[in-house]
Design a protein around this motif. Structure first.
Motif, PDB file in Angstrom:
ATOM      1  N   VAL A  28      -0.565 -64.431   5.477  1.00  0.00           N
ATOM      2  CA  VAL A  28       0.569 -64.761   6.504  1.00  0.00           C
ATOM      3  C   VAL A  28       1.333 -63.281   6.724  1.00  0.00           C
ATOM      4  CG1 VAL A  28       3.176 -65.408   7.140  1.00  0.00           C
ATOM      5  CG2 VAL A  28       1.347 -67.116   5.664  1.00  0.00           C
ATOM      6  N   PRO A  29       1.923 -62.416   5.896  1.00  0.00           N
ATOM      7  CA  PRO A  29       2.451 -60.991   6.406  1.00  0.00           C
ATOM      8  C   PRO A  29       1.204 -60.153   7.106  1.00  0.00           C
ATOM      9  CG  PRO A  29       2.729 -61.553   4.174  1.00  0.00           C
ATOM     10  CD  PRO A  29       2.008 -62.673   4.705  1.00  0.00           C
ATOM     11  N   LEU A  30      -0.040 -60.345   6.741  1.00  0.00           N
ATOM     12  CA  LEU A  30      -1.054 -59.652   7.467  1.00  0.00           C
ATOM     13  C   LEU A  30      -1.164 -59.918   8.948  1.00  0.00           C
ATOM     14  CD1 LEU A  30      -3.589 -57.637   7.137  1.00  0.00           C
ATOM     15  CD2 LEU A  30      -4.870 -59.637   6.732  1.00  0.00           C
ATOM     16  N   LEU A  31      -1.365 -61.148   9.177  1.00  0.00           N
ATOM     17  CA  LEU A  31      -1.484 -61.538  10.441  1.00  0.00           C
ATOM     18  C   LEU A  31      -0.221 -61.578  11.268  1.00  0.00           C
ATOM     19  CD1 LEU A  31      -3.689 -64.737   9.881  1.00  0.00           C
ATOM     20  CD2 LEU A  31      -4.347 -62.817  10.803  1.00  0.00           C
ATOM     21  N   MET A  64      -1.801 -48.470  14.969  1.00  0.00           N
ATOM     22  CA  MET A  64      -2.168 -48.426  13.498  1.00  0.00           C
ATOM     23  C   MET A  64      -0.966 -47.773  12.796  1.00  0.00           C
ATOM     24  SD  MET A  64      -4.996 -49.844  13.286  1.00  0.00           S
ATOM     25  CE  MET A  64      -4.357 -50.865  14.543  1.00  0.00           C
ATOM     26  N   LEU A  65      -0.300 -46.950  13.578  1.00  0.00           N
ATOM     27  CA  LEU A  65       0.961 -46.413  12.811  1.00  0.00           C
ATOM     28  C   LEU A  65       1.937 -47.332  12.496  1.00  0.00           C
ATOM     29  CD1 LEU A  65       2.188 -43.750  11.686  1.00  0.00           C
ATOM     30  CD2 LEU A  65       3.057 -43.481  13.911  1.00  0.00           C
ATOM     31  N   SER A  66       2.380 -48.281  13.531  1.00  0.00           N
ATOM     32  CA  SER A  66       3.330 -49.091  13.392  1.00  0.00           C
ATOM     33  C   SER A  66       2.790 -50.332  12.481  1.00  0.00           C
ATOM     34  CB  SER A  66       3.445 -49.901  14.835  1.00  0.00           C
ATOM     35  OG  SER A  66       3.780 -49.034  15.912  1.00  0.00           O
ATOM     36  N   TRP A  67       1.518 -50.625  12.444  1.00  0.00           N
ATOM     37  CA  TRP A  67       1.104 -51.712  11.435  1.00  0.00           C
ATOM     38  C   TRP A  67       1.291 -51.164   9.896  1.00  0.00           C
ATOM     39  CZ3 TRP A  67      -3.064 -51.810   7.888  1.00  0.00           C
ATOM     40  CH2 TRP A  67      -3.062 -53.095   7.314  1.00  0.00           C
ATOM     41  N   ALA A  68       0.724 -49.812   9.768  1.00  0.00           N
ATOM     42  CA  ALA A  68       0.929 -49.027   8.584  1.00  0.00           C
ATOM     43  C   ALA A  68       2.287 -49.263   7.995  1.00  0.00           C
ATOM     44  CB  ALA A  68       0.494 -47.722   8.424  1.00  0.00           C
ATOM     45  N   VAL A  69       3.214 -49.362   8.833  1.00  0.00           N
ATOM     46  CA  VAL A  69       4.629 -49.454   8.519  1.00  0.00           C
ATOM     47  C   VAL A  69       5.007 -50.987   8.236  1.00  0.00           C
ATOM     48  CG1 VAL A  69       7.263 -49.121   9.213  1.00  0.00           C
ATOM     49  CG2 VAL A  69       5.397 -47.168   9.358  1.00  0.00           C
ATOM     50  N   ALA A  70       4.786 -51.676   8.984  1.00  0.00           N
ATOM     51  CA  ALA A  70       5.045 -53.070   9.259  1.00  0.00           C
ATOM     52  C   ALA A  70       4.380 -54.043   8.099  1.00  0.00           C
ATOM     53  CB  ALA A  70       4.552 -53.402  10.645  1.00  0.00           C
ATOM     54  N   PHE A  71       3.317 -53.976   7.944  1.00  0.00           N
ATOM     55  CA  PHE A  71       2.561 -54.606   6.732  1.00  0.00           C
ATOM     56  C   PHE A  71       3.415 -54.580   5.568  1.00  0.00           C
ATOM     57  CE2 PHE A  71      -0.549 -55.538   3.406  1.00  0.00           C
ATOM     58  CZ  PHE A  71      -0.711 -56.830   3.669  1.00  0.00           C
ATOM     59  N   PRO A  72       3.648 -53.445   4.934  1.00  0.00           N
ATOM     60  CA  PRO A  72       4.422 -53.482   3.500  1.00  0.00           C
ATOM     61  C   PRO A  72       5.788 -54.076   3.785  1.00  0.00           C
ATOM     62  CG  PRO A  72       3.380 -51.200   3.987  1.00  0.00           C
ATOM     63  CD  PRO A  72       3.168 -52.099   5.359  1.00  0.00           C
ATOM     64  N   LEU A  73       6.360 -53.852   4.882  1.00  0.00           N
ATOM     65  CA  LEU A  73       7.843 -54.253   5.098  1.00  0.00           C
ATOM     66  C   LEU A  73       7.755 -55.573   4.995  1.00  0.00           C
ATOM     67  CD1 LEU A  73       9.327 -51.805   7.487  1.00  0.00           C
ATOM     68  CD2 LEU A  73       9.995 -52.025   5.249  1.00  0.00           C
ATOM     69  N   VAL A  74       6.971 -56.273   5.837  1.00  0.00           N
ATOM     70  CA  VAL A  74       6.940 -57.848   5.796  1.00  0.00           C
ATOM     71  C   VAL A  74       6.727 -58.387   4.542  1.00  0.00           C
ATOM     72  CG1 VAL A  74       5.679 -59.856   6.817  1.00  0.00           C
ATOM     73  CG2 VAL A  74       6.321 -57.709   8.108  1.00  0.00           C
ATOM     74  N   VAL A  75       5.579 -57.650   3.652  1.00  0.00           N
ATOM     75  CA  VAL A  75       5.247 -58.144   2.457  1.00  0.00           C
ATOM     76  C   VAL A  75       6.619 -58.146   1.455  1.00  0.00           C
ATOM     77  CG1 VAL A  75       4.010 -57.576   0.342  1.00  0.00           C
ATOM     78  CG2 VAL A  75       2.874 -57.546   2.518  1.00  0.00           C
ATOM     79  N   VAL A  76       7.237 -57.110   1.698  1.00  0.00           N
ATOM     80  CA  VAL A  76       8.475 -56.775   0.733  1.00  0.00           C
ATOM     81  C   VAL A  76       9.571 -57.890   1.126  1.00  0.00           C
ATOM     82  CG1 VAL A  76      10.329 -55.018   0.132  1.00  0.00           C
ATOM     83  CG2 VAL A  76       7.834 -54.678  -0.108  1.00  0.00           C
TER      84      VAL A  76
END
Length: 92
Positions: A28-31, A64-76
């Motif tokens: 879910v956070p990945l997508l 790619m830069l945005s996703w690299a920040v967004a994914f860990p933030l959404v997981v947390v």
């Protein structure tokens, strides 16, 4: 259509089995982060650089830069967002 046996797992496509339910905590956070960072970075890149011949290259780098920040933030942050949602939504 082939009948499935009781012990066979459902498949996605080409016989690839679906992930177990516990994988949803990451899928879910990945997508969500892929879709949201893609749309937001496309809009931001379009506004900043315009529709130029190198737009795709600029956008993919920003994405790619945005996703690299967004994914860990959404997981947390997702557990906190779910708790906050429970404060304002009757989940019964």
């Amino acid at each position: 259509m082939r009948a499935s046996s009781p012990c066979s797992r459902p498949t996605i496509v080409a016989g690839i089995p679906k992930l177990p339910a516990r994988s949803a905590a990451i899928v879910v956070p990945l997508l969500l982060s892929l879709l949201m960072s893609g749309v937001v970075s496309a809009i931001s890149t379009l506004r900043g650089a315009g529709w130029t011949p190198d737009f795709l290259h600029l956008w993919l780098g920003a994405w790619m830069l945005s996703w690299a920040v967004a994914f860990p933030l959404v997981v947390v942050l997702l557990p906190t967002v779910r708790r906050l949602t429970g404060l304002v939504v009757d989940l019964r």
